[in-house]
Design a protein around this motif. Structure first.
Motif, mmCIF file in Angstrom:
data_model
loop_
_atom_site.group_PDB
_atom_site.id
_atom_site.type_symbol
_atom_site.label_atom_id
_atom_site.label_comp_id
_atom_site.label_asym_id
_atom_site.label_seq_id
_atom_site.Cartn_x
_atom_site.Cartn_y
_atom_site.Cartn_z
ATOM 1 N N ALA A 6 56.054 -69.364 0.486
ATOM 2 C CA ALA A 6 56.186 -69.842 1.858
ATOM 3 C C ALA A 6 55.571 -71.229 2.016
ATOM 4 O O ALA A 6 56.086 -72.059 2.786
ATOM 5 C CB ALA A 6 55.517 -68.852 2.815
ATOM 6 N N SER A 7 54.481 -71.507 1.304
ATOM 7 C CA SER A 7 53.863 -72.835 1.371
ATOM 8 C C SER A 7 54.816 -73.901 0.831
ATOM 9 O O SER A 7 54.978 -74.973 1.432
ATOM 10 C CB SER A 7 52.560 -72.854 0.572
ATOM 11 O OG SER A 7 51.565 -72.076 1.187
ATOM 12 N N ILE A 8 55.439 -73.610 -0.301
ATOM 13 C CA ILE A 8 56.393 -74.559 -0.877
ATOM 14 C C ILE A 8 57.520 -74.830 0.116
ATOM 15 O O ILE A 8 57.904 -75.977 0.355
ATOM 16 C CB ILE A 8 56.945 -74.020 -2.208
ATOM 17 C CG1 ILE A 8 55.831 -73.963 -3.259
ATOM 18 C CG2 ILE A 8 58.104 -74.883 -2.703
ATOM 19 C CD1 ILE A 8 56.238 -73.258 -4.533
ATOM 20 N N ALA A 9 58.042 -73.766 0.718
ATOM 21 C CA ALA A 9 59.181 -73.907 1.621
ATOM 22 C C ALA A 9 58.794 -74.634 2.905
ATOM 23 O O ALA A 9 59.481 -75.582 3.328
ATOM 24 C CB ALA A 9 59.755 -72.529 1.943
ATOM 25 N N LEU A 10 57.708 -74.211 3.541
ATOM 26 C CA LEU A 10 57.334 -74.801 4.820
ATOM 27 C C LEU A 10 56.991 -76.275 4.698
ATOM 28 O O LEU A 10 57.468 -77.107 5.489
ATOM 29 C CB LEU A 10 56.146 -74.033 5.411
ATOM 30 C CG LEU A 10 56.455 -72.687 6.053
ATOM 31 C CD1 LEU A 10 55.180 -71.915 6.333
ATOM 32 C CD2 LEU A 10 57.254 -72.880 7.340
ATOM 33 N N THR A 11 56.168 -76.624 3.713
ATOM 34 C CA THR A 11 55.790 -78.030 3.537
ATOM 35 C C THR A 11 57.009 -78.877 3.203
ATOM 36 O O THR A 11 57.151 -80.005 3.703
ATOM 37 C CB THR A 11 54.725 -78.163 2.437
ATOM 38 O OG1 THR A 11 53.593 -77.352 2.777
ATOM 39 C CG2 THR A 11 54.271 -79.604 2.280
ATOM 40 N N SER A 12 57.902 -78.347 2.389
ATOM 41 C CA SER A 12 59.110 -79.099 2.017
ATOM 42 C C SER A 12 60.026 -79.295 3.217
ATOM 43 O O SER A 12 60.600 -80.374 3.399
ATOM 44 C CB SER A 12 59.854 -78.368 0.891
ATOM 45 O OG SER A 12 59.039 -78.230 -0.250
ATOM 46 N N LEU A 13 60.187 -78.254 4.040
ATOM 47 C CA LEU A 13 61.066 -78.355 5.199
ATOM 48 C C LEU A 13 60.506 -79.313 6.253
ATOM 49 O O LEU A 13 61.251 -80.106 6.841
ATOM 50 C CB LEU A 13 61.282 -76.972 5.807
ATOM 51 C CG LEU A 13 62.203 -76.033 5.017
ATOM 52 C CD1 LEU A 13 62.098 -74.616 5.555
ATOM 53 C CD2 LEU A 13 63.651 -76.520 5.078
ATOM 54 N N VAL A 15 46.932 -83.395 9.638
ATOM 55 C CA VAL A 15 47.371 -82.656 10.827
ATOM 56 C C VAL A 15 48.111 -81.381 10.421
ATOM 57 O O VAL A 15 47.927 -80.310 11.024
ATOM 58 C CB VAL A 15 48.256 -83.545 11.719
ATOM 59 C CG1 VAL A 15 48.916 -82.725 12.827
ATOM 60 C CG2 VAL A 15 47.444 -84.688 12.316
ATOM 61 N N TRP A 16 48.949 -81.484 9.397
ATOM 62 C CA TRP A 16 49.727 -80.333 8.934
ATOM 63 C C TRP A 16 48.817 -79.200 8.457
ATOM 64 O O TRP A 16 48.981 -78.038 8.838
ATOM 65 C CB TRP A 16 50.671 -80.767 7.816
ATOM 66 C CG TRP A 16 51.346 -79.661 7.062
ATOM 67 C CD1 TRP A 16 51.263 -79.399 5.732
ATOM 68 C CD2 TRP A 16 52.222 -78.658 7.597
ATOM 69 N NE1 TRP A 16 52.014 -78.308 5.390
ATOM 70 C CE2 TRP A 16 52.624 -77.836 6.520
ATOM 71 C CE3 TRP A 16 52.702 -78.389 8.866
ATOM 72 C CZ2 TRP A 16 53.470 -76.756 6.681
ATOM 73 C CZ3 TRP A 16 53.555 -77.300 9.032
ATOM 74 C CH2 TRP A 16 53.932 -76.508 7.953
ATOM 75 N N PHE A 17 47.828 -79.527 7.638
ATOM 76 C CA PHE A 17 46.939 -78.487 7.129
ATOM 77 C C PHE A 17 46.025 -77.944 8.232
ATOM 78 O O PHE A 17 45.698 -76.753 8.231
ATOM 79 C CB PHE A 17 46.117 -79.022 5.952
ATOM 80 C CG PHE A 17 46.945 -79.267 4.721
ATOM 81 C CD1 PHE A 17 47.621 -78.224 4.115
ATOM 82 C CD2 PHE A 17 47.069 -80.529 4.176
ATOM 83 C CE1 PHE A 17 48.399 -78.430 2.982
ATOM 84 C CE2 PHE A 17 47.836 -80.755 3.050
ATOM 85 C CZ PHE A 17 48.506 -79.700 2.448
ATOM 86 N N LEU A 30 48.841 -75.008 -1.853
ATOM 87 C CA LEU A 30 49.735 -73.926 -2.253
ATOM 88 C C LEU A 30 49.534 -72.644 -1.443
ATOM 89 O O LEU A 30 50.384 -71.748 -1.501
ATOM 90 C CB LEU A 30 49.548 -73.606 -3.734
ATOM 91 C CG LEU A 30 50.127 -74.621 -4.719
ATOM 92 C CD1 LEU A 30 49.679 -74.306 -6.147
ATOM 93 C CD2 LEU A 30 51.640 -74.670 -4.646
ATOM 94 N N LEU A 31 48.436 -72.551 -0.688
ATOM 95 C CA LEU A 31 48.154 -71.297 0.007
ATOM 96 C C LEU A 31 48.099 -71.418 1.522
ATOM 97 O O LEU A 31 48.606 -70.538 2.234
ATOM 98 C CB LEU A 31 46.827 -70.708 -0.496
ATOM 99 C CG LEU A 31 46.786 -70.274 -1.953
ATOM 100 C CD1 LEU A 31 45.396 -69.782 -2.322
ATOM 101 C CD2 LEU A 31 47.828 -69.202 -2.241
ATOM 102 N N LEU A 32 47.498 -72.478 2.035
ATOM 103 C CA LEU A 32 47.235 -72.519 3.472
ATOM 104 C C LEU A 32 48.500 -72.506 4.338
ATOM 105 O O LEU A 32 48.609 -71.692 5.268
ATOM 106 C CB LEU A 32 46.361 -73.730 3.809
ATOM 107 C CG LEU A 32 45.901 -73.817 5.269
ATOM 108 C CD1 LEU A 32 45.184 -72.542 5.697
ATOM 109 C CD2 LEU A 32 45.007 -75.034 5.470
ATOM 110 N N PRO A 33 49.507 -73.374 4.102
ATOM 111 C CA PRO A 33 50.695 -73.334 4.970
ATOM 112 C C PRO A 33 51.409 -71.988 4.932
ATOM 113 O O PRO A 33 51.825 -71.460 5.978
ATOM 114 C CB PRO A 33 51.582 -74.463 4.423
ATOM 115 C CG PRO A 33 50.633 -75.387 3.730
ATOM 116 C CD PRO A 33 49.592 -74.494 3.141
ATOM 117 N N GLY A 34 51.542 -71.406 3.739
ATOM 118 C CA GLY A 34 52.227 -70.123 3.629
ATOM 119 C C GLY A 34 51.452 -68.991 4.258
ATOM 120 O O GLY A 34 52.041 -68.055 4.826
ATOM 121 N N ALA A 35 50.111 -69.051 4.172
ATOM 122 C CA ALA A 35 49.297 -68.006 4.791
ATOM 123 C C ALA A 35 49.496 -67.978 6.300
ATOM 124 O O ALA A 35 49.451 -66.908 6.925
ATOM 125 C CB ALA A 35 47.824 -68.238 4.459
#
Length: 619
Positions: free
Chosen positions: A42-49, A68-70, A14-19
């Motif tokens: 931003a984490s919700i949006a980026l991971t979902s997209l 790889v994503w994280f 919930l935090l790393l991608p958005g950060a």
């Protein structure tokens, strides 16, 4: 044992991608807690997209893709912090540390309370939870958002998926069963929603105490969203979370426009579009209210300011914020267009019916209730009228009254959204306007008295609402929506260990809504919990072709009224190729005593009222 693994897993996803995105925004006028909540959005949006892109190319990244994503998100975040574009957290936001600590304490307390409300559940409640868990299972097995629900159902998948995606990640990292992950992660989202209400309140220029009061009302006092637990409406919780954060981003951009803030608007609105279609529609109504205010050139209607730097949409000028929203819509179109076309037969507009049917109006009070909550909604209505006088809250108040109106029987219907779906969201604007009303009342009283009176009033009001709300909502579960017992859970676990994966189970059935059938006991959980076939699968069986739907419906109607080993039972066994029977004493038409002397049935399990039989095939 302290749940370190669950905390770390939830924080990571919930935090790393958005950060990695938010860290590049140089200036932020809000406190550190608001910044953290933007990171969640931003984490919700980026991971979902990113997952949507894999869905478009029919790719399944699986565990390695997630790693790889994280890892990439971590690298980008470190680069942002070390570069001029990023900022170390505490030195730059030391004035927001207190709000952050209070917010984290509030979140922890509310999460404990949500888990306490859910502690009696052995599996998530009601019908929606069954197919939510089913989707999580399919995502885990396929390694990404699926194109179809095979091998379980020959049906396409066009459902809003971010809740299931994040729950699958949570289950993968923690080792929790998908059903348990749905229950736990659902409460995390519910607690985050209250903080997102605070975030929106701050974006609406509400003082911190007023926004905090709104969050407290949402978390501990109002019947909704706590009652979503008993319906299993976890996807709507996620949608409201994304909606609150997207609304905050729009307001912030309109106040202090910049290119990076515009990208945040586009990103969070795209994430919302993928998260829940009803939340997207309600968000659109709010955008309509803002746009009408701009069109009528109402002064200080959300404080639209021109961008200081060249805009990505320079020709839109005053309407630039709509351009960023449109860009967010474009981001989500690859998934939304097929989903819209698949559900096109449900899209319809029904004219208002001016009826005085008592039954139609009774459900309004039912969904706004119970009685204590009607008092809260009544106070919120007063707050809404008061908010109409305030420039910063006027659009919110108008939007809130619009949502309430659309829930009434006399309102037009914009299918597939029923009136009750609006009423169960009224709490969202209600807690904000009521929080503002309480704050202004305390400030007005404080100005007429000594300076020490105002803190005492705040403490008294917070304690009063907190104690009152906890007493009213601690037993929020509706027992009528709980059809699974501890005995069912034990039986399902036994089946997962001892029954072949290709087994096909007879289960008792009942009509749920319209022509859709469901199970009545733990047998309905067979497919999402164990992967075994059940006579009536989770609700997405209605996405199969018409012949398969008709077949499932015919089987369910037959099973709904079966009594014993009559010829209709054996016809059903033969047609559905059943190999096992799942029944529980006291629920459903077919009972264990009906099967006592039934030939070709071998009892293989009996515990606490749950009976399992193997159907011996004809030689």
């Amino acid at each position: 044992m302290f749940p370190w693994v669950e905390i770390l897993a939830g924080g990571l996803i919930l935090l790393l991608p958005g950060a990695a995105f938010i860290a590049w925004i140089k200036k932020d006028s809000f406190d550190l807690l608001c910044r953290i909540l933007d990171v969640v959005g931003a984490s919700i949006a980026l991971t979902s997209l990113v997952t949507m892109l894999f869905w478009v190319v029919r790719g399944f990244p699986g565990a390695w893709g997630a790693l790889v994503w994280f890892a990439l998100a971590l690298i980008l975040w470190v680069m942002a912090v070390l570069s001029k574009g990023g900022e170390p957290s505490l030195p730059a936001f030391r004035h927001g540390v207190l709000q952050l600590l209070v917010g984290l304490a509030f979140f922890a307390g509310l999460l404990v309370f949500r888990l306490e409300q859910a502690k009696s559940l052995v599996l998530p409640a009601w019908v929606d939870s069954v197919h939510h868990t089913f989707f999580v299972r399919v995502i885990l097995e396929q390694g990404g958002v699926p194109q179809t629900l095979s091998p379980y159902l020959d049906a396409p998948f066009h459902y809003y998926y971010p809740f299931h995606l994040f729950t699958a990640l949570f289950a993968w990292m923690t080792g929790l069963h998908p059903a348990d992950a749905v229950l736990v992660f659902g409460q995390v989202i519910s607690a985050l929603l209250a903080l997102a209400i605070y975030r929106l309140g701050r974006a609406l220029d509400m003082p911190p105490l007023a926004a905090g009061m709104a969050a407290l009302l949402c978390g501990f006092v109002t019947q909704m969203p706590a009652y979503y637990l008993t319906w299993g409406r976890y996807t709507l919780l996620m949608g409201l979370l994304a909606q609150a954060l997207a609304m905050s981003a729009v307001l912030e951009y309109r106040r202090v426009p910049s290119r990076m803030q515009g990208w945040k608007v586009a990103l969070l609105s795209a994430g919302l579009a993928l998260t829940h279609y009803l939340s997207l529609w309600v968000f659109g109504l709010w955008i309509l209210v803002l746009a009408l205010g701009d069109l009528l050139k109402i002064s200080h209607w959300g404080q639209v300011e021109p961008e200081k730097k060249p805009s990505f949409f320079p020709t839109l000028s005053r309407w630039g914020w709509l351009g960023w929203l449109a860009l967010g819509g474009v981001f989500s179109l690859p998934y939304l267009i097929p989903a819209f076309l698949f559900n096109l037969n449900h899209v319809q507009i029904t004219a208002p019916t001016f009826t005085l049917n008592q039954q139609d109006w009774k459900y309004v009070w039912q969904y706004l209730g119970p009685r204590y909550n009607l008092w809260v909604m009544g106070m919120a209505a007063v707050g809404g009228l008061f908010a109409l006088r305030l420039r910063s809250l006027r659009p919110l108040a108008i939007w809130g009254f619009l949502i309430f109106f659309l829930g009434l029987p006399i309102a037009p219907r914009f299918g597939p959204f029923r009136g009750d779906l609006y009423l169960i969201q009224v709490f969202f604007p209600a807690v904000l306007v009521l929080g503002a009303l309480i704050s202004d009342a305390i400030q007005a009283w404080g100005r007429m008295t000594a300076s020490w009176v105002q803190p005492i009033l705040w403490a008294a009001v917070v304690i009063l609402f907190l104690v009152w709300g906890i007493r009213q909502t601690r037993s929020v579960l509706n027992q009528g929506t709980i059809f699974v017992t501890p005995a069912d859970r034990k039986a399902l676990e036994w089946i997962a260990e001892n029954v072949p994966p290709q087994a096909r189970f007879y289960i008792n059935t009942t009509l749920w809504s319209w022509e859709i059938y469901r199970g009545v006991d733990g047998g309905y959980w067979l497919m999402p919990f164990t992967g075994r076939f059940s006579l009536v699968p989770p609700v997405p069986y209605v996405w199969t072709d018409s012949s398969a739907q008709d077949q499932f419906t015919r089987w369910a109607k037959t099973a709904e009224n079966l009594k014993g080993c009559i010829p209709e039972f054996w016809d059903l066994v033969r047609e559905a190729q059943l190999t096992h029977v799942y029944v529980r004493e006291g629920v459903g038409s077919l009972q264990p005593h009906d099967l006592k002397d039934c030939p070709r049935l071998k009892r293989i399990y009996q515990q606490d009222g749950v009976y399992l039989y193997e159907i011996i095939p004809l030689r």
